[in-house]
Design an enzyme around this catalytic site. Sequence first.
Site, PDB file in Angstrom:
ATOM      1  N   PRO A 181      -1.319  -0.199  -9.611  1.00 14.77           N
ATOM      2  CA  PRO A 181      -1.167  -1.324  -9.017  1.00 14.77           C
ATOM      3  C   PRO A 181       0.299  -1.507  -7.947  1.00 14.77           C
ATOM      4  O   PRO A 181      -0.061  -2.467  -7.095  1.00 14.77           O
ATOM      5  CB  PRO A 181      -1.212  -2.294 -10.124  1.00 14.77           C
ATOM      6  CG  PRO A 181      -0.651  -1.860 -11.268  1.00 14.77           C
ATOM      7  CD  PRO A 181      -0.897  -0.663 -11.157  1.00 14.77           C
ATOM      8  N   GLY A 183       3.869  -0.945  -9.042  1.00 18.43           N
ATOM      9  CA  GLY A 183       5.236  -0.957  -9.553  1.00 18.43           C
ATOM     10  C   GLY A 183       6.092  -0.142  -9.032  1.00 18.43           C
ATOM     11  O   GLY A 183       7.313  -0.416  -8.761  1.00 18.43           O
ATOM     12  N   ASP A 199      -3.530   5.693  -3.226  1.00 12.50           N
ATOM     13  CA  ASP A 199      -4.303   5.506  -4.142  1.00 12.50           C
ATOM     14  C   ASP A 199      -5.651   5.261  -3.846  1.00 12.50           C
ATOM     15  O   ASP A 199      -6.107   4.524  -2.771  1.00 12.50           O
ATOM     16  CB  ASP A 199      -3.714   4.483  -5.085  1.00 12.50           C
ATOM     17  CG  ASP A 199      -4.181   4.504  -6.610  1.00 12.50           C
ATOM     18  OD1 ASP A 199      -5.175   4.501  -6.955  1.00 12.50           O
ATOM     19  OD2 ASP A 199      -3.398   4.800  -7.490  1.00 12.50           O
ATOM     20  N   LYS A 266       1.499  14.187 -16.753  1.00 10.96           N
ATOM     21  CA  LYS A 266       1.025  13.183 -18.061  1.00 10.96           C
ATOM     22  C   LYS A 266       0.172  14.238 -18.759  1.00 10.96           C
ATOM     23  O   LYS A 266      -0.537  14.814 -18.108  1.00 10.96           O
ATOM     24  CB  LYS A 266       0.224  12.088 -17.264  1.00 10.96           C
ATOM     25  CG  LYS A 266       0.885  11.198 -16.628  1.00 10.96           C
ATOM     26  CD  LYS A 266       0.043   9.969 -15.748  1.00 10.96           C
ATOM     27  CE  LYS A 266       0.846   9.146 -15.047  1.00 10.96           C
ATOM     28  NZ  LYS A 266       1.356   7.873 -15.831  1.00 10.96           N
TER      29      LYS A 266
HETATM   30  C1  LIG Z   1      -0.362   5.257 -14.279  1.00 11.22           C
HETATM   31  S1  LIG Z   1      -0.992   4.680 -12.604  1.00 11.22           S
HETATM   32  C2  LIG Z   1       0.222   4.490 -11.460  1.00 11.22           C
HETATM   33  C3  LIG Z   1       0.893   3.324 -11.608  1.00 11.22           C
HETATM   34  C4  LIG Z   1       2.000   3.106 -10.682  1.00 11.22           C
HETATM   35  N1  LIG Z   1       2.989   4.025 -10.502  1.00 11.22           N
HETATM   36  C5  LIG Z   1       2.580   1.595 -10.703  1.00 11.22           C
HETATM   37  O1  LIG Z   1       4.000   1.848 -10.837  1.00 11.22           O
HETATM   38  O2  LIG Z   1       1.998   0.666 -10.625  1.00 11.22           O
HETATM   39  C6  LIG Z   1      -2.070   6.025 -12.200  1.00 11.22           C
HETATM   40  C7  LIG Z   1      -2.778   6.012 -10.780  1.00 11.22           C
HETATM   41  O3  LIG Z   1      -3.139   7.071 -10.427  1.00 11.22           O
HETATM   42  C8  LIG Z   1      -4.375   6.959  -9.547  1.00 11.22           C
HETATM   43  N2  LIG Z   1      -5.151   8.248  -9.118  1.00 11.22           N
HETATM   44  C9  LIG Z   1      -5.716   8.988  -9.972  1.00 11.22           C
HETATM   45  N3  LIG Z   1      -6.343   9.904  -9.240  1.00 11.22           N
HETATM   46  C10 LIG Z   1      -5.982   9.833  -8.057  1.00 11.22           C
HETATM   47  C11 LIG Z   1      -6.026  10.696  -6.825  1.00 11.22           C
HETATM   48  N4  LIG Z   1      -6.511  11.835  -6.816  1.00 11.22           N
HETATM   49  N5  LIG Z   1      -5.466  10.084  -5.776  1.00 11.22           N
HETATM   50  C12 LIG Z   1      -4.442   9.109  -5.552  1.00 11.22           C
HETATM   51  N6  LIG Z   1      -4.227   8.260  -6.885  1.00 11.22           N
HETATM   52  C13 LIG Z   1      -4.864   8.720  -8.020  1.00 11.22           C
HETATM   53  C14 LIG Z   1      -5.042   5.774 -10.268  1.00 11.22           C
HETATM   54  O4  LIG Z   1      -6.020   5.380  -9.545  1.00 11.22           O
HETATM   55  C15 LIG Z   1      -3.895   5.022 -11.036  1.00 11.22           C
HETATM   56  O5  LIG Z   1      -3.644   3.979 -10.013  1.00 11.22           O
END
Ligand SMILES: C[S@@+](CC[C@H](N)C(=O)[O-])C[C@H]1O[C@@H](n2cnc3c(N)ncnc32)[C@H](O)[C@@H]1O
Length: 304
Positions: A181, A183, A199, A266
Amino acid sequence: MDRLETTGYLAADGFEAQLEQELGAGSIRGRHGRLILADGAARSAAWAANVWHDVTEIEFESISQAAKALRDMQRNWALYSHRLHRRASLIQEKLPHVSAKPLVFPAALPKAPLGSWMLLDANRLLASPHCSSAFANGAVEFVENKSAPPNRAYLKLWEALTLADRWPRPGEVCLDLGASPGGWSWVLQSLGARVIAIDRAPLDPEIAALPGIEYRAASAFALEPQSVGPVDWLCSDIVCYPAKLLELVMRWLESGLARNFVCTLKFQGETDHGASAAFAAIPGSRLMHLHHNKHELTWMRLAA
Ligand SMILES: C[S@@+](CC[C@H](N)C(=O)[O-])C[C@H]1O[C@@H](n2cnc3c(N)ncnc32)[C@H](O)[C@@H]1O
């Protein structure tokens, strides 16, 4: 006083098994709580929160004698309290005070050397006057911002940039992959950088409305570096398999279009040590478990 032929590796909390696998069972000589003693000089160990060099075993009769032996080695000490907590804290109280105030980001890395010690039993301790981390037991604590960022992920980026001792400057371009979202985008924007946030999920509306943040709804894997152009910082916190992230990172490295990288690996289920080793082998990079990482590692490669 007895200098041991081993190096101490303090496992990141909850990741002792990962550290043992990384070090290899054959080299491990002992374990005291989270501290693993392994043969030989220090090796890189991503799952270690702190590495203890020049580990020495000291026998003592009294609390004062233990404190004096530590003070005679050097000034600043952090206790890793694993057993006999009361006796250990009485010794620690006789050592010079070391400020453990949480950092206000952005802050320079503490420069004063910090040794580590622990009690083995009532009359023996282990001490390392030289450790890899400037923070007690590798734990980097911050004065948190509980209102502006939409989640706690910002703490990982604060920690990574603090350990890098470098952060985006005003006007630099940051590509934030897996940004929602928001951060990390909030951290980068608050440093004055220009942020391209990628994203498939939307950003938190308050983050999306901040000046200097441009959101693009897209998959980070479909993004051609040439379609973005040069970026000063490539940050990724995408949820994906580390092997897939490695392909993305290699594409950006080959393009020469990103100067600095900060990426989270991850792990889902099993830890992929093979992918970790492939990241660690990228020249000029470092791979580490941050205090704010979960079952994750952070990979960084900074411009020379
Ligand atoms: C752990 S969250 C990221 C949190 C973010 N760094 C923050 O500080 O708010 C992981 C994100 O990876 C995104 N995601 C997953 N696959 C993706 C893709 N192929 N391209 C872009 N984003 C992706 C998800 O939608 C999710 O919002």
